[in-house]
Each structure stands twice: as C-alpha cells, then as structure tokens.
Design an enzyme around this catalytic site. Structure first.
Site, PDB file in Angstrom:
ATOM      1  N   LYS A 154       0.836  -1.218   0.000  1.00 52.64           N
ATOM      2  CA  LYS A 154       0.000   0.000   0.000  1.00 52.64           C
ATOM      3  C   LYS A 154       0.863   1.257   0.000  1.00 52.64           C
ATOM      4  CE  LYS A 154      -2.089  -1.122   3.879  1.00 52.64           C
ATOM      5  NZ  LYS A 154      -1.390  -2.373   4.187  1.00 52.64           N
ATOM      6  N   ARG A 182      -9.850   1.008   8.584  1.00 50.51           N
ATOM      7  CA  ARG A 182      -9.395  -0.329   8.937  1.00 50.51           C
ATOM      8  C   ARG A 182     -10.429  -1.119   9.722  1.00 50.51           C
ATOM      9  NH1 ARG A 182      -3.491   0.365   8.778  1.00 50.51           N
ATOM     10  NH2 ARG A 182      -2.522  -1.570   9.424  1.00 50.51           N
ATOM     11  N   ARG A 199      11.642  -5.514   5.027  1.00 50.80           N
ATOM     12  CA  ARG A 199      11.444  -4.087   4.721  1.00 50.80           C
ATOM     13  C   ARG A 199      12.423  -3.196   5.491  1.00 50.80           C
ATOM     14  NH1 ARG A 199       5.692  -1.590   5.434  1.00 50.80           N
ATOM     15  NH2 ARG A 199       5.846  -2.744   7.381  1.00 50.80           N
ATOM     16  N   ARG A 206      11.217  -1.161  10.939  1.00 54.24           N
ATOM     17  CA  ARG A 206      10.118  -0.795  11.822  1.00 54.24           C
ATOM     18  C   ARG A 206      10.026  -1.759  12.994  1.00 54.24           C
ATOM     19  NH1 ARG A 206       4.904   0.419   8.169  1.00 54.24           N
ATOM     20  NH2 ARG A 206       3.943  -0.881   9.758  1.00 54.24           N
ATOM     21  N   ARG A 246      -0.364  -8.617  13.658  1.00 50.80           N
ATOM     22  CA  ARG A 246      -0.923  -7.651  12.695  1.00 50.80           C
ATOM     23  C   ARG A 246      -1.778  -8.365  11.648  1.00 50.80           C
ATOM     24  NH1 ARG A 246       4.314  -5.000  10.627  1.00 50.80           N
ATOM     25  NH2 ARG A 246       2.943  -3.882   9.191  1.00 50.80           N
TER      26      ARG A 246
HETATM   27  P1  AP5 Z   1       4.858  -1.600   1.870  1.00 46.15           P
HETATM   28  O1  AP5 Z   1       4.525  -0.805   0.655  1.00 46.15           O
HETATM   29  O2  AP5 Z   1       5.590  -0.917   2.959  1.00 46.15           O
HETATM   30  O3  AP5 Z   1       3.542  -2.353   2.400  1.00 46.15           O
HETATM   31  P2  AP5 Z   1       2.266  -1.793   3.170  1.00 46.15           P
HETATM   32  O4  AP5 Z   1       1.066  -2.472   2.596  1.00 46.15           O
HETATM   33  O5  AP5 Z   1       2.267  -0.307   3.182  1.00 46.15           O
HETATM   34  O6  AP5 Z   1       2.569  -2.412   4.578  1.00 46.15           O
HETATM   35  P3  AP5 Z   1       2.471  -1.776   6.039  1.00 46.15           P
HETATM   36  O7  AP5 Z   1       3.181  -2.731   6.933  1.00 46.15           O
HETATM   37  O8  AP5 Z   1       2.932  -0.352   6.060  1.00 46.15           O
HETATM   38  O9  AP5 Z   1       0.949  -1.862   6.273  1.00 46.15           O
HETATM   39  P4  AP5 Z   1       0.255  -1.835   7.604  1.00 46.15           P
HETATM   40  O10 AP5 Z   1      -1.135  -1.645   7.123  1.00 46.15           O
HETATM   41  O11 AP5 Z   1       0.459  -2.969   8.517  1.00 46.15           O
HETATM   42  O12 AP5 Z   1       0.988  -0.641   8.376  1.00 46.15           O
HETATM   43  P5  AP5 Z   1       0.497   0.771   8.858  1.00 46.15           P
HETATM   44  O13 AP5 Z   1       1.666   1.655   8.906  1.00 46.15           O
HETATM   45  O14 AP5 Z   1      -0.728   1.206   8.130  1.00 46.15           O
HETATM   46  O15 AP5 Z   1       5.696  -2.890   1.396  1.00 46.15           O
HETATM   47  C1  AP5 Z   1       6.167  -3.836   2.337  1.00 46.15           C
HETATM   48  C2  AP5 Z   1       7.473  -4.467   1.809  1.00 46.15           C
HETATM   49  O16 AP5 Z   1       7.162  -5.227   0.627  1.00 46.15           O
HETATM   50  C3  AP5 Z   1       8.549  -3.446   1.387  1.00 46.15           C
HETATM   51  O17 AP5 Z   1       9.805  -3.936   1.737  1.00 46.15           O
HETATM   52  C4  AP5 Z   1       8.407  -3.348  -0.142  1.00 46.15           C
HETATM   53  O18 AP5 Z   1       9.631  -3.042  -0.765  1.00 46.15           O
HETATM   54  C5  AP5 Z   1       7.926  -4.764  -0.492  1.00 46.15           C
HETATM   55  N1  AP5 Z   1       7.011  -4.791  -1.646  1.00 46.15           N
HETATM   56  C6  AP5 Z   1       5.977  -3.931  -1.890  1.00 46.15           C
HETATM   57  N2  AP5 Z   1       5.344  -4.281  -3.024  1.00 46.15           N
HETATM   58  C7  AP5 Z   1       5.977  -5.396  -3.482  1.00 46.15           C
HETATM   59  C8  AP5 Z   1       5.779  -6.235  -4.630  1.00 46.15           C
HETATM   60  N3  AP5 Z   1       4.785  -6.011  -5.511  1.00 46.15           N
HETATM   61  N4  AP5 Z   1       6.596  -7.298  -4.787  1.00 46.15           N
HETATM   62  C9  AP5 Z   1       7.608  -7.555  -3.897  1.00 46.15           C
HETATM   63  N5  AP5 Z   1       7.847  -6.785  -2.802  1.00 46.15           N
HETATM   64  C10 AP5 Z   1       7.041  -5.720  -2.608  1.00 46.15           C
HETATM   65  O19 AP5 Z   1      -0.007   0.432  10.359  1.00 46.15           O
HETATM   66  C11 AP5 Z   1       0.899   0.134  11.387  1.00 46.15           C
HETATM   67  C12 AP5 Z   1       0.151   0.097  12.701  1.00 46.15           C
HETATM   68  O20 AP5 Z   1      -0.424   1.391  12.962  1.00 46.15           O
HETATM   69  C13 AP5 Z   1      -1.043  -0.862  12.783  1.00 46.15           C
HETATM   70  O21 AP5 Z   1      -0.640  -2.168  13.131  1.00 46.15           O
HETATM   71  C14 AP5 Z   1      -1.901  -0.185  13.868  1.00 46.15           C
HETATM   72  O22 AP5 Z   1      -1.378  -0.424  15.138  1.00 46.15           O
HETATM   73  C15 AP5 Z   1      -1.720   1.298  13.562  1.00 46.15           C
HETATM   74  N6  AP5 Z   1      -2.706   1.823  12.601  1.00 46.15           N
HETATM   75  C16 AP5 Z   1      -2.448   2.401  11.399  1.00 46.15           C
HETATM   76  N7  AP5 Z   1      -3.568   2.805  10.798  1.00 46.15           N
HETATM   77  C17 AP5 Z   1      -4.591   2.476  11.660  1.00 46.15           C
HETATM   78  C18 AP5 Z   1      -6.007   2.612  11.581  1.00 46.15           C
HETATM   79  N8  AP5 Z   1      -6.601   3.169  10.510  1.00 46.15           N
HETATM   80  N9  AP5 Z   1      -6.743   2.150  12.629  1.00 46.15           N
HETATM   81  C19 AP5 Z   1      -6.156   1.597  13.726  1.00 46.15           C
HETATM   82  N10 AP5 Z   1      -4.823   1.420  13.847  1.00 46.15           N
HETATM   83  C20 AP5 Z   1      -4.042   1.853  12.809  1.00 46.15           C
END
Ligand code: AP5
Length: 222
Positions: free
Chosen positions: A17, A92, A131, A164, A175
């Site tokens: 994402k 979410r 990552r 991270r 997660r």
């Molecule tokens: P990346 O693009 O970083 O993936 P992502 O989907 O953004 O993953 P996140 O871990 O950031 O998602 P998340 O939803 O858990 O985290 P968030 O910060 O929102 O890619 C990941 C890796 O894969 C990278 O190394 C990349 O290079 C590789 N990659 C990407 N595409 C690829 C491909 N096509 N092929 C191969 N490799 C690839 O949330 C973190 C925490 O915050 C949550 O756990 C929660 O505690 C809190 N939080 C955030 N938002 C909310 C909400 N709305 N409500 C409640 N809690 C929340």
C-alpha cells in the site's frame, strides 16, 4: 483531478500500500495520507498521541477508532486535501469506514475509489521482515527483493535505513490476525456499495503500479 475524490488502498500489512500510494498520489497530485505514518511520526516526536499509540502499534493491535478518526478529520482540514487525497491503511474497521463515509459526504467528495491489494499471507512475512525504510524521506526498500545500492543507506537522499519495530516476525503475526479479524470485512462493505476494485498485488511493484494506473485513469474518465 476531475471532481473531489478520495482514493482508498485496502490490503493486508505488506501488500504494498505504502509503496504504491507514494507513486499514485504523485500521479494524481493529491496528498498520501497514511495513518500508520502519522502515528509513527507522533511516536517519534513523543507527543501525547504518540505515547498512547506507541505500545499498541508495537503489539500489532489496532489503535482505537476514536483516536484515528480525530486524527484523520484534523488532517483532512488542511488545504492540500481540497482536491482529494489517497488513504493508505485507513479505514481499517467498519466504524472507521462508516465515519469516513460521513466525513466525505459532508466535505462534498464524490464516492471513493477503493482498491483492495490482494496478497496471500505466505508472501507477506518475507516482505515485512525484509522491509527497510529511509529515516529521512520515507523511501521503502526490501533487503531481499528491492535493496538499496549501498546497504543501510537510502539511494535518494543518503538517509539511514531503519527497520520498523512492528516488523519482527512475532508482531507481524498479530498484525495479520488483526487484519483478518477487523479489516478484511471492509472489502464486502465497499463491494456492496459498488466501489470496490481488486488488484493482484503479489506480482512485481511495476506490474501493480500499472494496474493501479489504469484504475486511476478510468476513475478520472481519461
Ligand atoms: P509496503 O509498501 O511498505 O507495504 P504496506 O502495505 O504499506 O505495509 P504496512 O506494513 O505499512 O501496512 P500496515 O497496514 O500494517 O501498516 P500501517 O503503517 O498502516 O511494502 C512492504 C514491503 O514489501 C517493502 O519492503 C516493499 O519493498 C515490499 N514490496 C511492496 N510491493 C511489493 C511487490 N509487488 N513485490 C515484492 N515486494 C514488494 O499500520 C501500522 C500500525 O499502525 C497498525 O498495526 C496499527 O497499530 C496502527 N494503525 C495504522 N492505521 C490504523 C487505523 N486506521 N486504525 C487503527 N490502527 C491503525
């Protein structure tokens, strides 16, 4: 951009994402709103919000809807969101999705464009544990599949690459469990509204970008 539109990227942790949102937001000329990035910033700055959400994020649980909705509502008041925005990692939960519908309606947005980035769980562990993120500009790398030219250093700005805290294997499992329990049902919510599009995000980064680019073009009537 035609009309005032919100784009929403759904999908499990590690679906790509953030990687895709950085590219597509640039293409659309709208801000990339990642609730995860906003909260990591609050943790890094040691704000009141950061002190509350830090331990929850480190445990791989979701932060309360109330806190998230307040943060998003504040952010949407900024002038850069006037033409629209791209949400990454929000909404979410069902209450967040329902709350966002009301905010968008009040703000004069059209129906959102919602894309579900689908990847099976077995691929996600490798993506997340590999990552690394630039501590300066936020560029995303992967030590297995998309490494920087010099280990630990960002190609773009020379910033230090960091892992991270919630990308350790045991937290990743929490997660993923939270995703399946609380976030996956949102696909049905948006499908019923007729606004959900699905993209196979298990293919290469460029292939996913191409598929998303087509969706964006169609949404803009180009
Ligand atoms: P990346 O693009 O970083 O993936 P992502 O989907 O953004 O993953 P996140 O871990 O950031 O998602 P998340 O939803 O858990 O985290 P968030 O910060 O929102 O890619 C990941 C890796 O894969 C990278 O190394 C990349 O290079 C590789 N990659 C990407 N595409 C690829 C491909 N096509 N092929 C191969 N490799 C690839 O949330 C973190 C925490 O915050 C949550 O756990 C929660 O505690 C809190 N939080 C955030 N938002 C909310 C909400 N709305 N409500 C409640 N809690 C929340």
């Amino acid at each position: 951009m035609a009309g005032k539109r919100a784009f929403i990227f759904l999908g499990p942790p590690g679906a790509g994402k953030g990687t895709q949102a950085k590219r597509i937001a640039k293409q659309l000329g709208v801000p990339h709103l990642s609730t995860g990035d906003m909260m990591r910033d609050a943790v890094a700055r040691g704000t009141e919000l950061g002190k509350i959400v830090g331990p929850i994020m480190q445990a791989g649980q979701l932060v309360s809807d109330d806190l998230v909705m307040k943060m998003v509502e504040q952010r949407l008041k900024q002038p850069d969101c006037e033409a629209g925005c791209l949400f990454d990692g929000f909404p979410r939960t069902l209450p967040q999705a329902e709350g966002l519908d009301k905010i968008l309606e009040r703000g004069g947005f059209g129906k959102p464009v919602v894309v579900d980035l689908a990847v099976s769980d077995d691929k996600l562990l490798r993506r997340l544990t590999g990552r690394r993120t630039c501590s300066v500009g936020g560029e995303i790398y992967n030590v297995y599949d998309a490494p920087s030219k010099v280990e630990g250093v960002c190609d773009n700005d020379g910033g230090k690459l960091v892992q991270r805290a919630d990308d350790r294997a045991e937290v990743v499992n929490q997660r993923l469990a939270a995703y399946h329990r609380q976030t996956k049902p949102l696909a049905d919510y948006y499908r019923q509204q007729g606004v959900l599009q699905e993209v196979d995000a298990s293919v290469s980064v460029d292939e996913v970008s191409r598929a998303l680019g087509e969706i964006v073009k169609r949404a803009e009537g180009r």
